[in-house]
Enzyme design. Sequence first.
Site, mmCIF file in Angstrom:
data_model
loop_
_atom_site.group_PDB
_atom_site.id
_atom_site.type_symbol
_atom_site.label_atom_id
_atom_site.label_comp_id
_atom_site.label_asym_id
_atom_site.label_seq_id
_atom_site.Cartn_x
_atom_site.Cartn_y
_atom_site.Cartn_z
ATOM 1 N N ASP A 367 -74.357 3.170 29.868
ATOM 2 C CA ASP A 367 -73.027 3.006 30.451
ATOM 3 C C ASP A 367 -72.801 4.026 31.568
ATOM 4 O O ASP A 367 -73.735 4.624 32.109
ATOM 5 C CB ASP A 367 -71.957 3.096 29.331
ATOM 6 C CG ASP A 367 -70.721 2.261 29.631
ATOM 7 O OD1 ASP A 367 -69.869 2.729 30.392
ATOM 8 O OD2 ASP A 367 -70.616 1.139 29.110
ATOM 9 N N ASP A 368 -71.559 4.241 31.906
ATOM 10 C CA ASP A 368 -71.121 5.088 33.016
ATOM 11 C C ASP A 368 -71.754 6.483 32.950
ATOM 12 O O ASP A 368 -71.808 7.089 31.883
ATOM 13 C CB ASP A 368 -69.586 5.204 32.886
ATOM 14 C CG ASP A 368 -68.954 5.821 34.099
ATOM 15 O OD1 ASP A 368 -69.673 6.229 35.006
ATOM 16 O OD2 ASP A 368 -67.703 5.876 34.117
ATOM 17 N N ARG A 444 -57.360 6.594 37.928
ATOM 18 C CA ARG A 444 -58.619 7.130 37.404
ATOM 19 C C ARG A 444 -59.418 7.792 38.542
ATOM 20 O O ARG A 444 -60.632 7.726 38.577
ATOM 21 C CB ARG A 444 -59.466 6.031 36.752
ATOM 22 C CG ARG A 444 -60.366 6.571 35.652
ATOM 23 C CD ARG A 444 -61.427 5.590 35.212
ATOM 24 N NE ARG A 444 -62.188 6.124 34.090
ATOM 25 C CZ ARG A 444 -63.366 5.696 33.714
ATOM 26 N NH1 ARG A 444 -63.962 4.711 34.335
ATOM 27 N NH2 ARG A 444 -63.986 6.232 32.698
ATOM 28 N N LYS A 477 -73.464 -4.418 33.153
ATOM 29 C CA LYS A 477 -72.049 -4.416 32.751
ATOM 30 C C LYS A 477 -71.274 -4.145 34.035
ATOM 31 O O LYS A 477 -71.408 -3.074 34.625
ATOM 32 C CB LYS A 477 -71.798 -3.327 31.713
ATOM 33 C CG LYS A 477 -70.345 -3.237 31.252
ATOM 34 C CD LYS A 477 -70.237 -2.251 30.097
ATOM 35 C CE LYS A 477 -68.813 -1.951 29.695
ATOM 36 N NZ LYS A 477 -68.740 -0.900 28.674
ATOM 37 N N CYS A 527 -66.164 -6.723 32.762
ATOM 38 C CA CYS A 527 -65.388 -5.682 32.093
ATOM 39 C C CYS A 527 -64.349 -5.200 33.080
ATOM 40 O O CYS A 527 -64.592 -5.193 34.285
ATOM 41 C CB CYS A 527 -66.328 -4.537 31.702
ATOM 42 S SG CYS A 527 -65.493 -3.158 30.897
ATOM 43 N N ASP A 535 -60.935 -13.840 32.459
ATOM 44 C CA ASP A 535 -60.411 -15.124 32.925
ATOM 45 C C ASP A 535 -61.550 -16.098 33.135
ATOM 46 O O ASP A 535 -62.712 -15.713 33.216
ATOM 47 C CB ASP A 535 -59.609 -14.931 34.214
ATOM 48 C CG ASP A 535 -60.425 -14.263 35.310
ATOM 49 O OD1 ASP A 535 -61.335 -14.913 35.836
ATOM 50 O OD2 ASP A 535 -60.164 -13.078 35.636
ATOM 51 N N ASP A 549 -61.188 -2.306 25.417
ATOM 52 C CA ASP A 549 -61.719 -0.968 25.129
ATOM 53 C C ASP A 549 -61.360 -0.548 23.711
ATOM 54 O O ASP A 549 -61.882 0.438 23.198
ATOM 55 C CB ASP A 549 -61.147 0.051 26.119
ATOM 56 C CG ASP A 549 -62.029 0.164 27.352
ATOM 57 O OD1 ASP A 549 -63.142 -0.388 27.339
ATOM 58 O OD2 ASP A 549 -61.594 0.808 28.328
ATOM 59 N N GLU A 615 -75.487 2.930 5.930
ATOM 60 C CA GLU A 615 -74.903 2.263 7.107
ATOM 61 C C GLU A 615 -76.012 1.600 7.926
ATOM 62 O O GLU A 615 -75.850 0.498 8.449
ATOM 63 C CB GLU A 615 -74.126 3.262 7.958
ATOM 64 C CG GLU A 615 -72.840 3.726 7.273
ATOM 65 C CD GLU A 615 -72.116 4.832 8.033
ATOM 66 O OE1 GLU A 615 -70.873 4.837 8.010
ATOM 67 O OE2 GLU A 615 -72.799 5.712 8.629
HETATM 68 C C1 DGJ Z 1 -64.212 1.153 30.979
HETATM 69 C C2 DGJ Z 1 -64.982 0.245 30.065
HETATM 70 O O1 DGJ Z 1 -64.132 -0.685 29.487
HETATM 71 C C3 DGJ Z 1 -65.699 1.095 29.029
HETATM 72 O O2 DGJ Z 1 -66.362 0.276 28.113
HETATM 73 C C4 DGJ Z 1 -66.640 2.021 29.714
HETATM 74 O O3 DGJ Z 1 -67.652 1.289 30.356
HETATM 75 C C5 DGJ Z 1 -65.890 2.890 30.723
HETATM 76 N N1 DGJ Z 1 -65.108 2.068 31.617
HETATM 77 C C6 DGJ Z 1 -66.827 3.731 31.511
HETATM 78 O O4 DGJ Z 1 -66.208 4.392 32.518
#
Ligand code: DGJ
Length: 731
Positions: A367-368, A444, A477, A527, A535, A549, A615
């Site tokens: 991710d980010d 942000r 993503k 996302c 949509d 989120d 788990e």
């Molecule tokens: C918003 C996304 O909805 C999260 O899942 C994640 O990817 C963050 N951004 C990362 O900045």
Amino acid sequence: MAIKYNEQDKLFTLLTQNTSYQIKIGPYNTLLHLYYGKKVDHNLDYLIQTMDRSHCGNPNEAEKDRTFSMDTQLQEYSTFGMGDFRISCLDVINKDGSCAADLRYKSYKIMDGKYQLEKLPSVYETERITMQTLIITCIDIVTNLEVELYYGVVEEYDVITRAAKISNLGKDKIELLKAFSTCLEFPNSHFDLIHFYGKHSLEREFDRTPVGHAKLSVESMRGLSSHQHNPFVILADRSATETNGECYGFSFLYSGNFQAQVEVDQIGQTRFAMGIHPAFFRYEVKPGEIFTTPEVAMSYSSEGLQKLSHNFHKLIRNNLCRGKYKDTRRPILINNWEATYFNFNTEKLVLIAKEAAELGIEMLVMDDGWFGKRDDDFSSLGDWVVNTNKLGTTIKELADRVNAVGCKLGMWFEPEMVNEDSDLYRKHPDWCLHIPNRPMTRCRYQIVLDLTREEVRAYIYNSIAAILNSANVEYIKWDFNRSIAEVWSGMKDENHQGQVFHDYILGLYEILERLNNDYPQVLIEGCSSGGGRFDAGMLYYEPQIWCSDNTDAFDRLKIQYGTSFGYPISAVGSHVSAVPNHQTGRTTPFHTRGVVAMAGTFGYELDVNKLLTNEKEEIREQVELYKRNYELINSGDYYRLTSPYENTDFTSWQTVSTDKTQSLLSVVYHQSHGNSNFYKVLLRGLDENALYQINGEDKKYSGAALMYAGFVLPNPWGDYQAYQYEIKLSK
Ligand code: DGJ
């Protein structure tokens, strides 16, 4: 024939399996709406009524006849300025400054196959699901503004799509102030508007409100379809329920500003219309040019909301989503966001991937935080170059190592944004949407790139392509984390700034289309801070969208319930995350988190290395159960058995295979209480005469027993307990 034209009666009839839609070329070549509802293959023009009413004007040609008024007739595409004072679909400014358009029937065309819209998402036909198209052309003979009304008929799903192409055939420029995609009129007023409102972390809340004489509007002016309102709405008969009653659904295949309006007029008729939001919209159509509206998919059900949802689910799954992963099973993924946030490197990621692969998970999504100098959300958006210092490797090395431990690699991008603290912004400060001499609204700490600029679109495409060409990356993503303010583009003069919002979306679609064509093996998940751009437009380019989120299993019950009205399970990104949950602080059982995530594309969002042995064992079981039931979950009919708004004890849903031989029942209890009631749930969609077995046990139940008498649930012990039942036709 799904579409018929009766020349003698001047009548168009659109027929689907269970519905019909009728249009009449009325007096003075007006285009009148007669009917949309349960199938009636009959001339319905006897429904047209006229009356001399005060303050309701008459077309000029009517001369002394004061009974026919555009202010009271049901119409196919209403316009402003010529005596209809209700919601309009088309507002124009002509060269002389007048604001009037008067559309009259000119011609029609019926074609096999489904029309497609250039540069915009559109439902498409397949070998199995064939479609027909009707195009009705209308014209304003004063300005030569031509409007082609497009109707796509999808018999099998009881769906009719609509869009309009507006052409300037005159000599003078015309400006559009409003150009909606659809209008639907009803002779009565017994509707509730069901719509899905929300906010970040609580998207698509269900709301049902009576439609009356005050105009209702569901809309977004944020530049994206938004968390706050969703471009899928329903008009339901006041008495309609999940399983009974009339309802109409409208899904806008568009990801930007939208508006759905509904009002009851002075004589009790209801008008609904939907399209691009007219605020900040001013689109010049020069002589010879065409403006195409996005598409709306409409459906009617006389069997309640459940059938309406099924129609949209099938349409989206089979005839809107595209690409390899439309039909191929999508990988079960693990995303590192909630596991590490910005604090990761290749070693950490490989460790997660290794453990995940051992448990049956198939893809790691980074991710980010992997690019530029990004260690927090203040910098580097726009610099899509790997931070080798932080990662310790290139993307190629990372991909190779993740692949070597048995996982595919996916990556996060937020391509439409830039941070002020980025090389891209320092080099091209003019590449973002901004109003000169006006401080920018930060959100942000990021600003939106101007996707109306060709060089920006090329930069975004090339940056992503460079990564995809360099390593085995099989998923993207595609995030979008703010609303658009300061909508102004340096590419347009002061008279054309009203085009920016729409051209932005066209630019976005262009990049996504190009990536889809050039990298068909890559799965793209949409996302927008969770589900801010959830949509049907996006689903044309990305078959799944991160739903919210908020990963809390209990909150997700409502979010996923609301989402399910207009969108199939295969579109809903949903993950098991750690507890206490990072958004709510709530602790729910691991099993419950799995059950809830399986009402979506299913994956994980936690550090598997921090889990307890039991788990991990649960992950193995969840993965196995999900894989075993993948087809059923993703292609079966989805039933909302209870509403989390009405049943405060438990929420339950069920998927049934189309041949009714298999079903998966899921039940999640809410908070538990002392001295609990006895609970049971009525199932749906089974064959009433067949015998079924549950979770492999010997006992047999008839479909009728399970559906009409019910299935007995265990007494809850502890908060948020969940149960899953695999139901199979008895051998
Ligand atoms: C918003 C996304 O909805 C999260 O899942 C994640 O990817 C963050 N951004 C990362 O900045």
